[in-house]
Scaffold this motif. Structure first.
Motif, short mmCIF file in Angstrom:
data_model
loop_
_atom_site.label_atom_id
_atom_site.label_comp_id
_atom_site.label_asym_id
_atom_site.label_seq_id
_atom_site.Cartn_x
_atom_site.Cartn_y
_atom_site.Cartn_z
N UNK A 12 -15.83 -9.94 -3.50
CA UNK A 12 -16.42 -10.24 -4.82
C UNK A 12 -17.80 -10.88 -4.69
N UNK A 13 -17.90 -11.86 -3.79
CA UNK A 13 -19.15 -12.57 -3.60
C UNK A 13 -20.26 -11.63 -3.15
N UNK A 14 -19.98 -10.82 -2.14
CA UNK A 14 -21.00 -9.91 -1.61
C UNK A 14 -21.34 -8.80 -2.60
N UNK A 15 -20.34 -8.32 -3.32
CA UNK A 15 -20.60 -7.28 -4.33
C UNK A 15 -21.53 -7.82 -5.40
N UNK A 16 -21.28 -9.04 -5.86
CA UNK A 16 -22.14 -9.64 -6.87
C UNK A 16 -23.55 -9.89 -6.33
N UNK A 28 -19.25 4.43 -3.74
CA UNK A 28 -19.94 4.46 -2.45
C UNK A 28 -18.98 4.36 -1.27
N UNK A 29 -17.86 3.66 -1.46
CA UNK A 29 -16.87 3.51 -0.39
C UNK A 29 -15.85 4.64 -0.37
N UNK A 30 -15.87 5.48 -1.40
CA UNK A 30 -14.97 6.64 -1.44
C UNK A 30 -13.55 6.32 -1.83
N UNK A 31 -13.37 5.32 -2.71
CA UNK A 31 -12.03 4.96 -3.19
C UNK A 31 -12.06 4.84 -4.71
N UNK A 50 -11.14 0.93 6.06
CA UNK A 50 -11.68 0.67 4.73
C UNK A 50 -12.62 -0.54 4.75
N UNK A 51 -12.24 -1.58 5.49
CA UNK A 51 -13.11 -2.75 5.62
C UNK A 51 -14.44 -2.34 6.25
N UNK A 52 -14.39 -1.44 7.21
CA UNK A 52 -15.61 -0.92 7.82
C UNK A 52 -16.48 -0.18 6.82
N UNK A 53 -15.87 0.62 5.96
CA UNK A 53 -16.62 1.34 4.92
C UNK A 53 -17.28 0.36 3.96
N UNK A 54 -16.53 -0.66 3.55
CA UNK A 54 -17.08 -1.67 2.64
C UNK A 54 -18.26 -2.38 3.27
N UNK A 55 -18.13 -2.70 4.54
CA UNK A 55 -19.20 -3.41 5.25
C UNK A 55 -20.48 -2.57 5.28
N UNK A 56 -20.34 -1.28 5.51
CA UNK A 56 -21.51 -0.39 5.53
C UNK A 56 -22.18 -0.38 4.16
N UNK A 57 -21.39 -0.21 3.11
CA UNK A 57 -21.94 -0.15 1.76
C UNK A 57 -22.60 -1.49 1.38
#
Length: 75
Positions: A12-16, A28-31, A50-57
């Motif tokens: 949440x923090x990083x997305x914001x 962007x993460x494909x989910x 999935x955590x890896x995908x989130x980190x890339x995005x």
């Protein structure tokens, strides 16, 4: 703090910080947005893939999503 809660709070923090909506990040993460929402609520477990995908995005290292918040020591 449960690891799911750590991931949820960091996500949440990083997305914001990046100015992304759940819809944008999910796309962007494909989910699905609903799956991402459940991850952000700490309801579902996330795979390392999935955590890896989130980190890339989110443009962070994967470990940053799993790092517990630092506790402040009061004098």
């Amino acid at each position: 703090m449960d690891l799911r809660e750590v991931l949820a709070a960091n996500l949440r923090r990083l997305r914001h910080l990046r100015g992304l909506s759940q819809d944008d990040l999910a796309y962007d993460a494909g989910v699905s947005r609903s799956y991402l929402s459940q991850i952000e609520k700490g309801k579902y477990y996330a795979s390392l893939k999935f955590i890896g995908k989130l980190a890339v995005v989110l443009q962070v290292e994967a470990w940053e999503l799993l790092k517990p918040p630092e506790t402040r020591v009061r004098d």
